[in-house]
Scaffold this motif. Structure first.
Motif, PDB file in Angstrom:
ATOM      1  N   THR A   1      36.464  45.469  41.753  1.00  0.00           N
ATOM      2  CA  THR A   1      35.696  46.557  41.125  1.00  0.00           C
ATOM      3  C   THR A   1      34.490  46.011  40.351  1.00  0.00           C
ATOM      4  O   THR A   1      33.895  46.740  39.566  1.00  0.00           O
ATOM      5  CB  THR A   1      36.583  47.378  40.166  1.00  0.00           C
ATOM      6  OG1 THR A   1      37.143  46.488  39.187  1.00  0.00           O
ATOM      7  CG2 THR A   1      37.696  48.086  40.901  1.00  0.00           C
ATOM      8  N   SER A   2      34.166  44.743  40.574  1.00  0.00           N
ATOM      9  CA  SER A   2      33.032  44.150  39.848  1.00  0.00           C
ATOM     10  C   SER A   2      31.710  44.599  40.493  1.00  0.00           C
ATOM     11  O   SER A   2      31.707  45.192  41.581  1.00  0.00           O
ATOM     12  CB  SER A   2      33.138  42.627  39.896  1.00  0.00           C
ATOM     13  OG  SER A   2      32.688  42.158  41.157  1.00  0.00           O
ATOM     14  N   PRO A   3      30.583  44.285  39.855  1.00  0.00           N
ATOM     15  CA  PRO A   3      29.285  44.612  40.458  1.00  0.00           C
ATOM     16  C   PRO A   3      29.093  43.985  41.842  1.00  0.00           C
ATOM     17  O   PRO A   3      28.299  44.497  42.645  1.00  0.00           O
ATOM     18  CB  PRO A   3      28.275  44.034  39.454  1.00  0.00           C
ATOM     19  CG  PRO A   3      28.994  44.071  38.144  1.00  0.00           C
ATOM     20  CD  PRO A   3      30.429  43.762  38.482  1.00  0.00           C
ATOM     21  N   ALA A   4      29.846  42.930  42.153  1.00  0.00           N
ATOM     22  CA  ALA A   4      29.739  42.293  43.476  1.00  0.00           C
ATOM     23  C   ALA A   4      30.108  43.247  44.608  1.00  0.00           C
ATOM     24  O   ALA A   4      29.672  43.068  45.749  1.00  0.00           O
ATOM     25  CB  ALA A   4      30.625  41.053  43.530  1.00  0.00           C
ATOM     26  N   SER A   5      30.906  44.272  44.291  1.00  0.00           N
ATOM     27  CA  SER A   5      31.322  45.244  45.317  1.00  0.00           C
ATOM     28  C   SER A   5      30.467  46.506  45.307  1.00  0.00           C
ATOM     29  O   SER A   5      30.846  47.517  45.902  1.00  0.00           O
ATOM     30  CB  SER A   5      32.789  45.635  45.106  1.00  0.00           C
ATOM     31  OG  SER A   5      33.640  44.543  45.361  1.00  0.00           O
TER      32      SER A   5
END
Ligand SMILES: [Cu+2]
Length: 242
Positions: A128-132
């Protein structure tokens, strides 16, 4: 006979654990202990003439965040990236702000000074991090309701407790073709059409305080019970004793 009672017991336990009991414990806990649970809501309204209207309910306990979102008006059959943005002025842009997109439509980066950057990716599973942020295969499709509990960073938790952040669903069919297409590519990912990532709506998060209200009315009813009870019993006792 035992075969008939067992399913009933199991069903009762299920209702208790899923529904009524946790909700009651949660709201009482928030009121009495000064707020281990913070609840927030966002009324999410359209950008880019999308016609989208959504509501988000958030509940934060420690670093555990539960999010529920119900939407209407999102492009059917298409995935909709959705995030909690934090930063900028933590405000949604005006729905008539002119952007750099198709016929002046707003692209995600056009309003970054208002709602800030992606801090939480509201994916259906996994990271759920900004990476996704653009993991398009892990987002709800169309108006599919969203419900998930996951862990956020200390910084995100602190921001949310301060009421900072906005919920933003993405994906707008500007040209009405029924799918994400068009000449212009996304400002976030040049391999995707801009329609796939343009903001469809935005809602600022507001901390929702139920604790003070319910504890206030509880205190009021306890107080009146106490005074009427003691006046009746102490009066005669006091006079007979002296
Ligand atoms: Cu976003």
């Amino acid at each position: 006979m035992t075969r008939r009672t067992l399913p009933v017991l199991a069903a009762t336990a299920l209702v208790g654990s899923l529904g009524v009991a946790p909700a009651t414990a949660g709201s009482l806990g928030a009121g009495s202990s000064g707020g281990d649970t913070t609840t927030l809501t966002a009324h999410i309204t359209e950008l880019n003439d999308s016609g989208v209207e959504s509501t988000a309910w958030l509940s934060l306990e420690g670093n555990e965040l539960s999010v529920r979102i119900e939407s209407q008006g999102l492009l059917a059959g298409a995935p909709h990236a959705q995030h909690i943005h934090i930063g900028g002025t933590n405000q949604c842009p005006s729905p008539d702000q002119v952007g750099t997109g198709f016929e002046g439509t707003l692209r995600t980066t056009d309003a970054i000074d208002s709602y800030g950057a992606v801090q939480v990716s509201l994916t259906t599973e996994g990271d759920t991090s900004p990476a996704s942020a653009l993991a398009v295969d892990r987002y709800p499709v169309g108006d599919e309701a969203y419900s998930r509990t996951f862990t956020v960073t200390d910084e995100v938790a602190a921001n949310l407790r301060n009421g900072e952040g906005s919920v933003i669903p993405h994906g707008v069919d500007h040209n009405g073709s029924g799918e994400y297409d068009g000449e212009q590519m996304s400002d976030l990912d040049p391999t995707l059409p801009s329609e796939a990532t343009d903001p469809a709506a935005c809602g600022e998060l507001n901390v929702h305080s139920m604790g003070s209200l319910s504890m206030g009315s509880l205190g009021g009813s306890l107080g009146s019970m106490g005074s009427s009870g003691s006046t009746g019993s102490l009066g005669p006792l006091g006079s007979s004793g002296s």
